[in-house]
Scaffold this motif. Structure first.
Motif, PDB file in Angstrom:
ATOM      1  N   ARG A 680       0.820  -1.203   0.000  1.00 25.19           N
ATOM      2  CA  ARG A 680       0.000   0.000   0.000  1.00 25.19           C
ATOM      3  C   ARG A 680       0.859   1.259   0.000  1.00 25.19           C
ATOM      4  O   ARG A 680       1.951   1.292   0.568  1.00 25.19           O
ATOM      5  CB  ARG A 680      -0.913   0.031   1.219  1.00 25.19           C
ATOM      6  CG  ARG A 680      -1.964  -1.055   1.235  1.00 25.19           C
ATOM      7  CD  ARG A 680      -3.012  -0.769   2.303  1.00 25.19           C
ATOM      8  NE  ARG A 680      -3.949  -1.872   2.423  1.00 25.19           N
ATOM      9  CZ  ARG A 680      -4.964  -2.100   1.589  1.00 25.19           C
ATOM     10  NH1 ARG A 680      -5.156  -1.297   0.563  1.00 25.19           N
ATOM     11  NH2 ARG A 680      -5.772  -3.125   1.778  1.00 25.19           N
ATOM     12  N   VAL A 681       0.333   2.309  -0.600  1.00 26.79           N
ATOM     13  CA  VAL A 681       0.959   3.623  -0.525  1.00 26.79           C
ATOM     14  C   VAL A 681       0.414   4.372   0.673  1.00 26.79           C
ATOM     15  O   VAL A 681       1.160   4.899   1.499  1.00 26.79           O
ATOM     16  CB  VAL A 681       0.713   4.419  -1.823  1.00 26.79           C
ATOM     17  CG1 VAL A 681       1.134   5.877  -1.651  1.00 26.79           C
ATOM     18  CG2 VAL A 681       1.478   3.780  -2.971  1.00 26.79           C
ATOM     19  N   THR A 682      -0.904   4.427   0.772  1.00 31.30           N
ATOM     20  CA  THR A 682      -1.547   5.131   1.876  1.00 31.30           C
ATOM     21  C   THR A 682      -1.843   4.130   2.972  1.00 31.30           C
ATOM     22  O   THR A 682      -2.778   3.338   2.877  1.00 31.30           O
ATOM     23  CB  THR A 682      -2.851   5.801   1.396  1.00 31.30           C
ATOM     24  OG1 THR A 682      -2.522   6.722   0.351  1.00 31.30           O
ATOM     25  CG2 THR A 682      -3.525   6.550   2.523  1.00 31.30           C
ATOM     26  N   SER A 683      -1.013   4.155   4.010  1.00 33.00           N
ATOM     27  CA  SER A 683      -1.165   3.160   5.075  1.00 33.00           C
ATOM     28  C   SER A 683      -1.200   3.797   6.447  1.00 33.00           C
ATOM     29  O   SER A 683      -1.053   3.127   7.449  1.00 33.00           O
ATOM     30  CB  SER A 683      -0.005   2.163   5.027  1.00 33.00           C
ATOM     31  OG  SER A 683       1.229   2.834   5.185  1.00 33.00           O
ATOM     32  N   SER A 684      -1.398   5.113   6.520  1.00 32.62           N
ATOM     33  CA  SER A 684      -1.361   5.793   7.812  1.00 32.62           C
ATOM     34  C   SER A 684      -2.739   6.100   8.363  1.00 32.62           C
ATOM     35  O   SER A 684      -2.866   6.684   9.420  1.00 32.62           O
ATOM     36  CB  SER A 684      -0.570   7.101   7.691  1.00 32.62           C
ATOM     37  OG  SER A 684      -1.124   7.924   6.678  1.00 32.62           O
ATOM     38  N   SER A 685      -3.785   5.741   7.630  1.00 33.00           N
ATOM     39  CA  SER A 685      -5.132   6.014   8.123  1.00 33.00           C
ATOM     40  C   SER A 685      -5.479   5.081   9.271  1.00 33.00           C
ATOM     41  O   SER A 685      -4.823   4.065   9.490  1.00 33.00           O
ATOM     42  CB  SER A 685      -6.153   5.847   6.994  1.00 33.00           C
ATOM     43  OG  SER A 685      -5.863   6.740   5.942  1.00 33.00           O
ATOM     44  N   ALA A 686      -6.533   5.408   9.999  1.00 29.89           N
ATOM     45  CA  ALA A 686      -6.899   4.629  11.185  1.00 29.89           C
ATOM     46  C   ALA A 686      -7.845   3.490  10.829  1.00 29.89           C
ATOM     47  O   ALA A 686      -8.761   3.630  10.036  1.00 29.89           O
ATOM     48  CB  ALA A 686      -7.554   5.541  12.219  1.00 29.89           C
ATOM     49  N   ASP A 687      -7.578   2.341  11.419  1.00 25.12           N
ATOM     50  CA  ASP A 687      -8.491   1.202  11.413  1.00 25.12           C
ATOM     51  C   ASP A 687      -9.006   0.864  10.020  1.00 25.12           C
ATOM     52  O   ASP A 687      -8.247   0.696   9.085  1.00 25.12           O
ATOM     53  CB  ASP A 687      -9.650   1.477  12.378  1.00 25.12           C
ATOM     54  CG  ASP A 687      -9.166   1.686  13.796  1.00 25.12           C
ATOM     55  OD1 ASP A 687      -9.800   2.450  14.516  1.00 25.12           O
ATOM     56  OD2 ASP A 687      -8.145   1.081  14.160  1.00 25.12           O
ATOM     57  N   THR A 688     -10.334   0.793   9.882  1.00 26.47           N
ATOM     58  CA  THR A 688     -10.926   0.317   8.631  1.00 26.47           C
ATOM     59  C   THR A 688     -10.795   1.322   7.498  1.00 26.47           C
ATOM     60  O   THR A 688     -11.131   1.008   6.364  1.00 26.47           O
ATOM     61  CB  THR A 688     -12.423   0.002   8.838  1.00 26.47           C
ATOM     62  OG1 THR A 688     -13.079   1.167   9.339  1.00 26.47           O
ATOM     63  CG2 THR A 688     -12.595  -1.138   9.827  1.00 26.47           C
ATOM     64  N   ALA A 689     -10.305   2.528   7.772  1.00 27.03           N
ATOM     65  CA  ALA A 689     -10.202   3.533   6.712  1.00 27.03           C
ATOM     66  C   ALA A 689      -8.988   3.308   5.824  1.00 27.03           C
ATOM     67  O   ALA A 689      -8.909   3.847   4.735  1.00 27.03           O
ATOM     68  CB  ALA A 689     -10.128   4.941   7.320  1.00 27.03           C
ATOM     69  N   THR A 690      -8.012   2.513   6.257  1.00 27.48           N
ATOM     70  CA  THR A 690      -6.769   2.367   5.498  1.00 27.48           C
ATOM     71  C   THR A 690      -7.010   1.800   4.113  1.00 27.48           C
ATOM     72  O   THR A 690      -6.581   2.367   3.118  1.00 27.48           O
ATOM     73  CB  THR A 690      -5.776   1.476   6.252  1.00 27.48           C
ATOM     74  OG1 THR A 690      -5.475   2.099   7.491  1.00 27.48           O
ATOM     75  CG2 THR A 690      -4.495   1.298   5.464  1.00 27.48           C
ATOM     76  N   ALA A 691      -7.666   0.652   4.039  1.00 27.33           N
ATOM     77  CA  ALA A 691      -7.866   0.022   2.737  1.00 27.33           C
ATOM     78  C   ALA A 691      -8.663   0.911   1.788  1.00 27.33           C
ATOM     79  O   ALA A 691      -8.238   1.119   0.646  1.00 27.33           O
ATOM     80  CB  ALA A 691      -8.528  -1.340   2.911  1.00 27.33           C
ATOM     81  N   PRO A 692      -9.802   1.475   2.196  1.00 31.91           N
ATOM     82  CA  PRO A 692     -10.510   2.360   1.280  1.00 31.91           C
ATOM     83  C   PRO A 692      -9.679   3.558   0.838  1.00 31.91           C
ATOM     84  O   PRO A 692      -9.744   3.968  -0.320  1.00 31.91           O
ATOM     85  CB  PRO A 692     -11.731   2.800   2.097  1.00 31.91           C
ATOM     86  CG  PRO A 692     -11.948   1.695   3.070  1.00 31.91           C
ATOM     87  CD  PRO A 692     -10.574   1.214   3.417  1.00 31.91           C
ATOM     88  N   ALA A 693      -8.871   4.125   1.742  1.00 33.33           N
ATOM     89  CA  ALA A 693      -8.048   5.271   1.369  1.00 33.33           C
ATOM     90  C   ALA A 693      -7.044   4.870   0.299  1.00 33.33           C
ATOM     91  O   ALA A 693      -6.824   5.593  -0.682  1.00 33.33           O
ATOM     92  CB  ALA A 693      -7.333   5.829   2.596  1.00 33.33           C
ATOM     93  N   ASP A 694      -6.419   3.716   0.456  1.00 33.65           N
ATOM     94  CA  ASP A 694      -5.441   3.282  -0.528  1.00 33.65           C
ATOM     95  C   ASP A 694      -6.114   2.912  -1.840  1.00 33.65           C
ATOM     96  O   ASP A 694      -5.543   3.119  -2.917  1.00 33.65           O
ATOM     97  CB  ASP A 694      -4.650   2.096   0.012  1.00 33.65           C
ATOM     98  CG  ASP A 694      -3.515   1.711  -0.913  1.00 33.65           C
ATOM     99  OD1 ASP A 694      -2.531   2.463  -0.981  1.00 33.65           O
ATOM    100  OD2 ASP A 694      -3.626   0.665  -1.588  1.00 33.65           O
ATOM    101  N   GLU A 695      -7.322   2.378  -1.757  1.00 34.28           N
ATOM    102  CA  GLU A 695      -8.044   2.076  -2.995  1.00 34.28           C
ATOM    103  C   GLU A 695      -8.394   3.355  -3.748  1.00 34.28           C
ATOM    104  O   GLU A 695      -8.343   3.393  -4.982  1.00 34.28           O
ATOM    105  CB  GLU A 695      -9.292   1.261  -2.668  1.00 34.28           C
ATOM    106  CG  GLU A 695      -8.946  -0.179  -2.285  1.00 34.28           C
ATOM    107  CD  GLU A 695     -10.041  -0.874  -1.508  1.00 34.28           C
ATOM    108  OE1 GLU A 695     -11.154  -0.311  -1.423  1.00 34.28           O
ATOM    109  OE2 GLU A 695      -9.790  -1.971  -0.986  1.00 34.28           O
TER     110      GLU A 695
END
Length: 713
Positions: A680-695
């Motif tokens: 992942r590039v975006t991996s600093s978000s909290a909890d369940t938000a990480t995967a959607p943010a990276d997507e």
């Protein structure tokens, strides 16, 4: 050691002129005195104080290097040697190899004590040997330390000391220790040494094979095997191995990581599941394929033994729709009347929202976690459809505002905003709750109101804006303006906020005023009066407020001559790390000024090397002084920002703004790799938000790549 002489020398040192985590280091002599004293309790407190001041949360300071020789003398005198050597090891670990920084000075100071550390590697006390070996390795002095540690490893018998010796050898020379680590994973070695060897194989870059897989599974649960280690970075072995393999980003390493995790999740052995779940959660943060690849083993485990569901709920939530096969088990748990029902329903919302909605509607008041999940949690947005039964349940709760508790008003408002006019039948209940929860319900009023109800809704909002709760009046007045175009109450509230004198309210009011444009012309005097005193010791909130005022002055009246000095005041704070987001915001506002912001060119150019600020600075300079940008050079800097997850979305915007001519073939390959790799590039978000943010990042990166196709493509 002559203790009296030592303490006199400590007292004579100019500690008051040095600094540590809490300011002046004048308290260090007292800490050293207590540490060297006879009172064990006082010494323990002193050691804790030193960890808090000269090695605070892994950071070293000016006073740290000065304290090292004193600590070494205490340890060398046989006074709490193991504890003091461990502190020296921590200082070395968090130091740096080169330069004039406090970090470099700290490591040099510990390295100067290598004779003591290496001599202590053969001490009679196993705790001293362990701490000395680790501290010596952390200096990074391979030429001096490696041979001594290797010799000790050959004769050492204590498993914990052996483990830290092996860890230290790998740290000093990973490639040179690879064979030693590989030979130590067999069943003839103590478990503590075997797990250290496996971690050493990973650190040495060894290919992960069947022998590693089998040994790791046999050692699980493994956390207790490293509990006595000095090396805290590897205190969760399964998680460390899985994450390390995934970060290598090769198909073989991914297969090895997921085969290991799958076996651990399916195994069902006591104690293993908790470690496997945590390792899997970490894998989701690292790997784009994790949610898909973990779904089968996790759902298999849940269906085979539903009793484990409670332990794996956090992981099921992270997997989202990929875990739909576990939906039936979750629904059964969520339908019960016990303490797990709410947690199970929250997981079901993430896994299969359609199945969850009827259960949520049935018992809305007693399902706060599920309601939170339905609204997307802390950082997300509502994810459930406008279901008739759920809407009825929401209306029933709003009909009795006094019964609402916790986050309920915020959550119901969020749902209604997302549903919009489809929830128009809820307007009476929303208006009924407006007086109790004006901040939350105002937005819902504007969202659900049908044109036929405009007069009723506008009247209620107008009354609340004029005479309602002070803290809710701004939100109510904004909703009134958005719904009816009546700006009068909003301008009144904004004027009050600007006159309040507080930085937070000034920033809030100025930001709203900026969105009104020329409708807020009457607020210009109040905006000027709200500017902070440049001669004062300004805080981050003060500068944030000034940036908001600068944007308002520009958007409302085109006042570049007033906005520029305010923005420069923030842009000049580049040396302070905690000001970085404020500086980035100032750069974004500077870009709005276009050519009128040219006086800020030099200040903006100074931001370019900082990956967090590069994207905003590039966008601003494109608008303010595009001729100063070397497009190809800054494209590379923007890709650096993306790779470091500093400000990736703004960086993508800036890359697209630069256009295809700025992109070399190397740039395109880098961006393609970021868009398509598994890590992942975006991996600093909290909890369940990480995967959607990276997507979202992946989608946006692919859009930018299409937009930046070579001109002849």
């Amino acid at each position: 050691m002559d203790l009296s002489r030592f303490l006199a020398e400590v007292d004579a040192h100019p500690w008051a002129g040095l600094t540590h985590a809490y300011g002046s280091a004048a308290d260090v002599p007292d800490c050293l005195r207590r540490l060297a004293g006879d009172d064990d309790e006082a010494a323990a407190e002193a050691l804790s104080d030193l960890y808090g001041s000269i090695l605070h949360q892994g950071s070293v300071y000016e006073a740290t290097a000065h304290a090292v020789p004193c600590l070494a003398r205490i340890a060398g005198a046989g006074i709490r040697t193991a504890d003091v050597l461990a502190l020296l090891g921590g200082i070395a670990e968090n130091g740096a190899d080169d330069g004039d920084s406090d970090e470099a000075a700290a490591r040099r100071a510990v390295t100067a004590e290598l004779p003591l550390l290496l001599a202590s590697v053969g001490a009679e006390d196993s705790g001293v040997r362990q701490a000395a070996a680790w501290a010596a390795a952390m200096t990074g002095a391979t030429a001096e330390a490696y041979g001594v540690l290797r010799e000790r490893f050959a004769v050492e018998s204590d498993p914990q000391v052996l483990a830290d010796l092996l860890c230290g050898l790998v740290h000093l020379d990973p490639a040179g220790t690879a064979a030693l680590a590989a030979g130590a994973i067999g069943p003839d070695r103590p478990a503590e040494v075997r797990i250290a060897a496996l971690l050493g194989c990973v650190d040495a870059g060894a290919e992960w094979g069947r022998e590693h897989h089998d040994a790791m599974l046999a050692l699980l649960p493994a956390d207790d095997l490293v509990a006595g280690r000095m090396d805290l970075d590897r205190n969760e072995p399964l998680q460390y191995v899985v994450s390390s393999l995934l970060l290598r980003d090769t198909p073989a390493d991914r297969d090895g990581a997921y085969e290991l995790l799958g076996a651990a999740l399916r195994g069902g052995r006591p104690g293993v599941l908790a470690e496997a779940v945590w390792a899997a959660e970490s894998a989701v943060q690292v790997s784009r394929s994790a949610r898909r690849r973990l779904a089968d083993p996790l759902c298999d485990a849940v269906r085979r033994d539903p009793s484990v569901t409670g332990e794996v709920l956090p992981l099921l939530r992270l997997l989202g729709g990929h875990a739909a096969p576990a939906g039936a088990v979750l629904a059964e748990l969520a339908a019960r009347d016990d303490e797990r029902a709410d947690r199970a329903l929250a997981a079901l919302v993430d896994v299969d929202a359609a199945r969850a909605v009827p259960l949520l509607a049935r018992d809305l008041a007693r399902r706060p976690q599920a309601l939170d999940a339905a609204c997307g949690g802390l950082l997300g947005s509502p994810r459930v459809p406008c279901d008739a039964a759920l809407l009825t349940a929401v209306r029933a709760r709003l009909a009795d505002p006094g019964a609402l508790s916790g986050q309920e008003p915020f959550r119901y408002a969020a749902l209604l905003e997302a549903w919009g006019s489809r929830a128009s039948c809820a307007l009476p209940e929303v208006l009924g709750a407006l007086g109790t929860f004006p901040q939350q319900m105002a937005r819902a009023v504007a969202a659900v109101c049908d044109p036929a109800d405009l007069a009723v809704a506008g009247g209620a909002l107008r009354r609340e804006a004029r005479s309602g709760q002070r803290e809710g009046r701004l939100g109510v007045a904004r909703a009134l303006y958005e719904l009816t175009g009546d700006a009068g109450p909003l301008l009144t509230v904004l004027a009050e906020g600007l006159a309040d004198g507080g930085a937070h309210r000034t920033r809030e009011a100025a930001s709203v005023a900026a969105g009104l444009g020329t409708h807020a012309t009457g607020l210009l005097p109040a905006l000027r009066a709200a500017v902070s005193d440049p001669a004062a010791d300004r805080t981050v909130p003060d500068l944030d407020a000034d940036v908001a005022v600068a944007e308002a002055l520009w958007r409302i009246g085109g006042r570049a001559e007033e906005a520029v000095p305010l923005l420069r005041g923030a842009l000049d704070e580049t040396g302070l790390s905690w000001m970085r987001w404020t500086v980035a915001r100032a750069a974004r506002v500077a870009g709005l000024l276009a050519g009128e912001g040219r006086p800020l060119t030099d200040a903006l150019r100074r931001l370019l090397p900082d990956p967090l600020q590069t994207p905003a600075a590039v966008l601003a300079l494109r608008a303010v002084a595009p001729e100063v940008l070397d497009a190809a050079a800054v494209a590379g800097m923007l890709l650096d920002s993306v790779e470091q997850d500093a400000d990736p979305f703004t960086a993508l915007d800036a890359l697209q703004e630069l256009g295809p001519t700025a992109m070399t073939g190397g740039h395109r390959r880098r961006l393609t790799g970021l868009a398509e790799r598994d890590v992942r590039v975006t991996s600093s978000s909290a909890d369940t938000a990480t995967a959607p943010a990276d997507e979202r990042f992946q989608t946006r990166a692919r859009e930018v790549l299409r937009a930046l196709r070579e001109p002849d493509a």
